[in-house]
Scaffold this active site. Structure first.
Site, PDB file in Angstrom:
ATOM      1  N   GLU A  44       0.842  -1.191   0.000  1.00 14.31           N
ATOM      2  CA  GLU A  44       0.000   0.000   0.000  1.00 14.31           C
ATOM      3  C   GLU A  44       0.884   1.250   0.000  1.00 14.31           C
ATOM      4  OE1 GLU A  44      -3.581   1.851   2.802  1.00 14.31           O
ATOM      5  OE2 GLU A  44      -2.053   0.565   3.711  1.00 14.31           O
ATOM      6  N   LYS A 110      -9.630   2.668  -2.331  1.00 14.86           N
ATOM      7  CA  LYS A 110      -9.866   2.032  -1.035  1.00 14.86           C
ATOM      8  C   LYS A 110     -11.232   2.413  -0.467  1.00 14.86           C
ATOM      9  CE  LYS A 110      -7.368   1.551   3.401  1.00 14.86           C
ATOM     10  NZ  LYS A 110      -6.200   2.094   4.147  1.00 14.86           N
ATOM     11  N   CYS A 144      -5.394  -2.912   2.642  1.00 11.91           N
ATOM     12  CA  CYS A 144      -5.165  -2.802   4.076  1.00 11.91           C
ATOM     13  C   CYS A 144      -6.426  -2.920   4.937  1.00 11.91           C
ATOM     14  CB  CYS A 144      -4.408  -1.503   4.356  1.00 11.91           C
ATOM     15  SG  CYS A 144      -3.466  -1.527   5.911  1.00 11.91           S
TER      16      CYS A 144
END
Length: 257
Positions: A44, A110, A144
């Site tokens: 990430e 995300k 994540c």
């Protein structure tokens, strides 16, 4: 004939808010890869570290890194995936780029921005999940904090590979280890987690723990040091697991808003 996907997991330290330095470091590291790799997975925010100050990064850096990924993918005849700080339409996103050898690029912003660090205050959250068809494999890449939300990863498309790229810190690494294995088992899929290693400028330590689980939750690869880990994924394995254990047929039916 069994279809295989050869994957390289790049577990690396990151220079803080310095995209040029990180690209140059990755240039050096990726030179060591053999020619039989199909997919390179980067962490990430692999050009900056997990910064909550995107305005410290030149707005053009997202496009520069995209161009770098496209050039690297073409040179090595591989696909590349990882997330970066990206500026577009007057907003910053934590954007995952999946770049194929011909330059085709798929994006995923995300969805679950990390509220504990204030990511939701500076990055615009995404709304759409991404499934990429590449070399006979259906791949679902995420970022994540998405790992903590199993409904978002729910395998309704019968994807073959679930990928999480991360900056996951040491104090909560047990959650990382446990949830990656759970996502593999519940979705009957390969699950790959690629975490960074080292420390950042705001005091967080990252222990790596990049890992690969098969569709039954068996650990295939695991690392706690700065290195590139390679693994080979088998389409036959996924077929055998799902044909023998038809658990996905019994999943609950519902939709997300």
């Amino acid at each position: 004939m069994d279809e295989l996907l050869n994957v390289a997991l790049v577990q690396t330290s990151l220079a803080w808010e310095d995209p040029k330095a990180n690209r140059e470091e990755l240039d050096t590291k990726l030179e060591a890869l053999t020619s039989d790799i199909d997919l390179i997975v980067l962490p990430e925010m692999f050009t900056t570290g997990f910064t909550m100050s995107p305005r410290n990064i030149e707005k053009e850096e997202g496009q520069r890194t995209l161009a770098w990924m496209q050039q690297k993918a073409k040179e090595k005849d591989v696909a590349m995936v990882g997330s970066i700080v990206f500026f577009e339409n007057d907003a910053y996103t934590n954007r995952l780029l999946f770049v194929e050898p011909d330059g085709k690029t798929s994006i995923y912003d995300k969805r679950h921005t990390f509220t504990l660090a204030g990511e939701d205050k500076v990055y615009q959250a995404g709304k759409e999940r991404l499934i990429v068809n590449y070399k006979g494999f259906k791949i679902c890449p995420m970022i994540c904090y998405d790992l903590r939300f199993p409904v978002w990863a729910r395998n309704t498309e019968d994807y073959d590979v679930l990928i999480y790229v991360a900056n996951w810190p040491e104090p909560r690494i047990t959650a990382w280890d446990t949830l990656l294995k759970a996502r593999a088992i519940e979705n009957m899929t390969y699950c790959i987690g690629v975490n960074r290693i080292g420390s950042d400028e705001v005091g967080h330590k990252y222990p790596g723990h990049s890992v690969v689980f098969d569709g039954l939750g068996k650990e295939l690869e695991f690392s706690v040091k700065e290195e590139i880990v390679t693994t080979s994924l088998s389409k036959k394995h996924i077929h055998e697991v799902r044909n023998k254990l038809k658990f996905l047929n019994d999943r609950d039916r519902f939709t997300l808003e």
